[in-house]
Design a protein around this motif. Structure first.
Motif, PDB file in Angstrom:
ATOM      1  N   LEU A  26       0.821  -1.204   0.000  1.00  0.00           N
ATOM      2  CA  LEU A  26       0.000   0.000   0.000  1.00  0.00           C
ATOM      3  C   LEU A  26       0.862   1.264   0.000  1.00  0.00           C
ATOM      4  CD1 LEU A  26      -2.875  -0.974   2.462  1.00  0.00           C
ATOM      5  CD2 LEU A  26      -2.995  -0.674  -0.014  1.00  0.00           C
ATOM      6  N   GLY A  30       0.804   3.974  -2.935  1.00  0.00           N
ATOM      7  CA  GLY A  30       0.546   5.368  -2.579  1.00  0.00           C
ATOM      8  C   GLY A  30       1.640   6.300  -3.064  1.00  0.00           C
ATOM      9  N   SER A  31       2.900   5.864  -2.962  1.00  0.00           N
ATOM     10  CA  SER A  31       3.984   6.725  -3.440  1.00  0.00           C
ATOM     11  C   SER A  31       3.965   6.853  -4.957  1.00  0.00           C
ATOM     12  CB  SER A  31       5.333   6.186  -2.967  1.00  0.00           C
ATOM     13  OG  SER A  31       5.583   4.920  -3.546  1.00  0.00           O
ATOM     14  N   PHE A  33       1.255   6.737  -6.760  1.00  0.00           N
ATOM     15  CA  PHE A  33       0.127   7.636  -7.027  1.00  0.00           C
ATOM     16  C   PHE A  33       0.506   9.082  -6.786  1.00  0.00           C
ATOM     17  CE2 PHE A  33      -3.814   9.770  -5.677  1.00  0.00           C
ATOM     18  CZ  PHE A  33      -4.549   9.598  -6.837  1.00  0.00           C
ATOM     19  N   LEU A  34       1.284   9.348  -5.736  1.00  0.00           N
ATOM     20  CA  LEU A  34       1.721  10.720  -5.463  1.00  0.00           C
ATOM     21  C   LEU A  34       2.677  11.223  -6.541  1.00  0.00           C
ATOM     22  CD1 LEU A  34       2.218  10.702  -1.599  1.00  0.00           C
ATOM     23  CD2 LEU A  34       0.497  11.917  -2.919  1.00  0.00           C
TER      24      LEU A  34
END
Length: 50
Positions: A26, A30-31, A33-34
């Motif tokens: 996750l 998330g990284s 996506f950022l």
């Protein structure tokens, strides 16, 4: 007869490793996506500002 009361497998360590692996996945997602939705205003760069 003491062997019949022992569990065949202990799931505590395996489930802990799966939970840690899930958090790592996750975090990586998330990284990514950022990074994909990063700052759009610095797209041209400093060389085009006058």
């Amino acid at each position: 007869m003491t062997l019949t009361s022992l569990p065949l497998y202990n799931f505590n360590n395996g489930s802990l490793m799966i939970i840690i692996f899930a958090f790592v996945c996750l975090g990586l997602i998330g990284s990514i996506f950022l990074f994909m939705t990063g700052s759009k205003e610095d797209k041209d760069g400093p060389e085009n500002t006058k």
